[in-house]
Design a protein around this motif. Structure first.
Motif, PDB file in Angstrom:
ATOM      1  N   SER A  69       0.403 -11.780  10.540  1.00  0.00           N
ATOM      2  CA  SER A  69      -0.583 -10.993  11.263  1.00  0.00           C
ATOM      3  C   SER A  69      -0.737 -11.549  12.669  1.00  0.00           C
ATOM      4  CB  SER A  69      -1.932 -11.028  10.555  1.00  0.00           C
ATOM      5  OG  SER A  69      -2.907 -10.362  11.358  1.00  0.00           O
ATOM      6  N   SER A 114      -4.445  -9.680   6.589  1.00  0.00           N
ATOM      7  CA  SER A 114      -5.194  -8.600   7.222  1.00  0.00           C
ATOM      8  C   SER A 114      -5.305  -7.396   6.298  1.00  0.00           C
ATOM      9  CB  SER A 114      -4.504  -8.161   8.514  1.00  0.00           C
ATOM     10  OG  SER A 114      -5.105  -6.983   9.029  1.00  0.00           O
ATOM     11  N   ARG A 157      -5.465  -4.515   7.246  1.00  0.00           N
ATOM     12  CA  ARG A 157      -4.723  -3.438   7.903  1.00  0.00           C
ATOM     13  C   ARG A 157      -3.261  -3.398   7.443  1.00  0.00           C
ATOM     14  NH1 ARG A 157      -6.933  -2.405  14.006  1.00  0.00           N
ATOM     15  NH2 ARG A 157      -9.085  -3.074  13.674  1.00  0.00           N
ATOM     16  N   ASP A 172      -0.614  -5.295   8.279  1.00  0.00           N
ATOM     17  CA  ASP A 172      -0.043  -5.185   9.612  1.00  0.00           C
ATOM     18  C   ASP A 172       1.322  -5.841   9.792  1.00  0.00           C
ATOM     19  OD1 ASP A 172      -0.953  -7.787   9.344  1.00  0.00           O
ATOM     20  OD2 ASP A 172      -2.265  -7.751  11.101  1.00  0.00           O
ATOM     21  N   PRO A 182      -5.206   0.637   3.502  1.00  0.00           N
ATOM     22  CA  PRO A 182      -5.970   0.636   4.751  1.00  0.00           C
ATOM     23  C   PRO A 182      -6.588   2.002   4.993  1.00  0.00           C
ATOM     24  CG  PRO A 182      -3.616   0.751   5.206  1.00  0.00           C
ATOM     25  CD  PRO A 182      -3.754   0.515   3.724  1.00  0.00           C
ATOM     26  N   TRP A 229      -3.020   3.652  12.236  1.00  0.00           N
ATOM     27  CA  TRP A 229      -2.540   2.639  13.174  1.00  0.00           C
ATOM     28  C   TRP A 229      -2.791   1.245  12.623  1.00  0.00           C
ATOM     29  CZ3 TRP A 229       0.624   4.605  16.372  1.00  0.00           C
ATOM     30  CH2 TRP A 229       0.378   5.796  17.085  1.00  0.00           C
ATOM     31  N   ARG A 230      -1.767   0.406  12.672  1.00  0.00           N
ATOM     32  CA  ARG A 230      -1.906  -0.963  12.187  1.00  0.00           C
ATOM     33  C   ARG A 230      -1.501  -1.969  13.266  1.00  0.00           C
ATOM     34  NH1 ARG A 230       0.912  -1.294   6.353  1.00  0.00           N
ATOM     35  NH2 ARG A 230       2.765  -0.533   7.415  1.00  0.00           N
ATOM     36  N   ASP A 231      -1.473  -1.513  14.532  1.00  0.00           N
ATOM     37  CA  ASP A 231      -0.861  -2.309  15.595  1.00  0.00           C
ATOM     38  C   ASP A 231      -1.841  -3.132  16.418  1.00  0.00           C
ATOM     39  OD1 ASP A 231      -2.157  -0.284  16.942  1.00  0.00           O
ATOM     40  OD2 ASP A 231      -0.330   0.651  17.730  1.00  0.00           O
ATOM     41  N   HIS A 232      -3.149  -3.000  16.174  1.00  0.00           N
ATOM     42  CA  HIS A 232      -4.172  -3.766  16.882  1.00  0.00           C
ATOM     43  C   HIS A 232      -4.235  -3.448  18.374  1.00  0.00           C
ATOM     44  CE1 HIS A 232      -4.724  -6.181  13.246  1.00  0.00           C
ATOM     45  NE2 HIS A 232      -3.418  -6.390  13.231  1.00  0.00           N
ATOM     46  N   GLY A 281       1.966   1.854   4.377  1.00  0.00           N
ATOM     47  CA  GLY A 281       0.524   1.735   4.190  1.00  0.00           C
ATOM     48  C   GLY A 281      -0.055   2.933   3.470  1.00  0.00           C
TER      49      GLY A 281
END
Length: 565
Positions: free
Chosen positions: A182, A226, A228, A230, A338, A342-345, A512
């Motif tokens: 992460s 995380s 998310r 990610d 999740p 979006w999981r890209d922060h 995801g």
């Protein structure tokens, strides 16, 4: 001591040796016949090539490099020959390796978990400017790749990188390659567990260890706590995913056997809960199974996913527990799905310590050395000493005080590093492509950058999450099967009957949320020139036909072939 036919490791199971040809599994006594790759590794461990690079090749030049080192063992130190300029994609599959080789290298810098200090980022930028004609690509495995590297400069590059704690060790080759983590480990407010310590311990113990320097093929690792999800855990050979055990608290759910390329498979859960302290040992057990039981006879079957598919998760877990860990693992829960795509922060996010991290989007992961140095400078000016790379070819600046966030965002946006990107800038990834890659058939990076501009112009009001992954060949380095719109580079026939560069289309893939591989519509291919028109057409149909709240992947799964054409 490394496991091998001559010197089996103590962990190698003692089973009755079978004398039939088999799949090349060492643990079952199948040591022959050897394919060319296995013979090269048997002749000399890839780790040993560093000495020859430093003492012979860097001093005598490109022509002095032994062929088995040039196209094999040098990968153990992150070096691939790049494609000779001027060779079109139609010749990729017909030329001999020496006809494709340029006298320059791609060098992959290993970035464990995507975590970099600003000093490290600055040094990569300096190496890029001094030795790599300013090139720098962030990969979807959180590494940074440089191009135009001369063999004469490699020792000096290693010296500069290693002086700040960076390495190219086993960044390529049949080894445990760069390990995903992460990019906001240890700082995210919603984190279940910080996996960075376990990831660092795996790297400290095992990277560069001859025990794992001769695997059947590459071995990909991911560790993230995380929620998310990610790190694309579904498509790694081994993944540790943060979960909370009802009795024992935070730990990791164990997954094995994921991978894409021409035969994609999602990883499977073993149903085992792993506490943080045990992650390195469990990782070594899974990697040892691959080393000892992995299929070595046929190169196209030499990934862990094929063994897992044949064994099933129950047998795999049993072998792991009985023959390698010598204890049972606890059963545990699956990770929760999740709540966002979006999981890209990307964007501005509060950290658990009250400071902020800021994620931003370069164009398809491509920067240059001066930009990397500038990012390091801007981060430090705004109170940060840390940056992270992501598995979507993005960057994050960590630890920014609240009163410096607005200024930082303004500086990044002025550098064309978007903190609030369009869905097209945010969701488009591209592999290296024909510019440098010897396997590629079509161009990717420039195509992706131009596509972003064109879609932003044509669809300025489009706001839905959309991923567009562009790959130069069938090998899926850019994860085409798991994108909303996956583009696999190949030669196609244009309206005039000419063979030109283009793409086979995959639609509706995802990770995801309801993970699935993209759908291929029979005969659906487009030329490079037709690509913007095609994507605009499909996205407008999606907007017209989607149900309330429906994601593109769900619509693509139910849409008619006509709607997707």
């Amino acid at each position: 001591m490394a496991a091998s036919p001559e010197t089996p490791a103590s962990a190698t199971p003692r089973r009755k040796v079978s004398r039939h040809r088999g799949e090349g599994q060492w643990a079952l006594g199948h040591f022959t016949p050897l394919n060319g790759n296995e013979q090269t590794k048997k002749d000399d461990d890839g780790l040993n090539v560093r000495t020859r690079i430093e003492t012979i090749y860097s001093k005598r030049g490109f022509d002095s490099i032994d062929g088995a080192d040039l196209r094999g063992r040098m990968r153990w130190w992150g070096l691939y020959t790049q494609r000779k300029p001027g060779i079109d994609g139609g010749r990729t599959g017909f030329l001999e390796p020496e006809e494709l080789d340029d006298e320059y290298f791609m060098l992959r810098v290993r970035v464990t978990g995507g975590r970099l200090t600003t000093e490290q980022l600055r040094v990569i930028g300096e190496v890029s400017e001094t030795y790599a004609r300013g090139t720098a690509d962030i990969t979807d495995r959180q590494n940074i790749q440089l191009h135009w590297i001369r063999i004469e400069d490699v020792p000096a590059i290693w010296q500069k990188l290693e002086a700040v704690g960076l390495s190219t060790t086993e960044a390529c080759g049949d080894t445990p390659r760069g390990m995903l983590g992460s990019p906001v480990a240890g700082v995210a407010e919603d984190e279940i567990i910080d996996g960075s310590h376990a990831l660092d311990e795996i790297a400290r113990r095992y990277i560069g260890d001859p025990q794992f320097s001769n695997l059947p093929r590459k071995f990909k690792t991911a560790v993230s706590g995380s929620p998310r999800l990610d790190v694309a855990h579904e498509i790694n050979d081994v993944s540790f995913v943060g979960v909370v055990h009802p009795d024992h608290g935070p730990g990791f759910d164990l997954w094995v056997g994921g991978g894409l390329s021409t035969n994609p498979k999602f990883g499977v859960r073993l149903g085992a809960w792993v506490p943080e302290a045990d992650v390195p040992d469990v990782w070594a057990g899974v990697c040892s199974i691959f080393r000892d039981y992995g299929y070595r006879r046929l190169r196209n079957r030499a990934r862990l996913k094929f063994l897992v598919a044949d064994w099933g998760p129950e047998k795999f877990r049993q072998v792991l527990e009985d023959e390698y860990l010598h204890r049972k693992l606890l059963d545990g829960p699956a990770p929760e799905q999740p709540t966002q795509q979006w999981r890209d922060h990307i964007g501005v996010h509060r950290q658990k310590d009250g400071r902020f991290y800021v994620g931003f989007a370069p164009r398809v992961g491509r920067l240059d050395g001066s930009q990397l140095a500038k990012v390091a400078e801007v981060a430090e000016e705004h109170g940060s000493g840390r940056v992270s790379t992501t598995v979507e070819q993005k960057l994050i600046i960590l630890d920014v005080p609240e009163d410096r966030v607005t200024s930082l965002v303004d500086r990044l946006e002025a550098m064309d590093l978007r903190v609030t990107p369009s869905p097209f800038r945010r969701g488009t990834m591209a592999c290296t492509g024909i510019e440098f890659c010897k396997l590629a058939i079509v161009e990717t990076k420039e195509r992706g950058s131009d596509l972003i501009d064109e879609l932003e112009r044509r669809l300025p009001e489009f706001e839905e999450p959309i991923t567009i992954n562009i790959n130069g060949c069938p090998n899926a380095c850019a994860r085409i099967q798991t994108a909303d719109i996956g583009l696999k580079g190949q030669l196609v026939t244009d309206a005039d009957g000419n063979q030109v560069g283009g793409y086979q289309i995959h639609l509706g893939g995802s990770l995801g949320l309801d993970a699935s591989f993209g759908r291929k519509v029979r005969g659906l291919k487009v030329t490079s020139a037709e690509l913007p028109d095609y994507i605009e057409r499909v996205l407008r149909r999606f907007q017209a036909e989607r149900e309330d709240g429906e994601r593109f992947a769900a619509w693509a799964a139910r849409a008619s072939a006509e709607a997707l054409s």
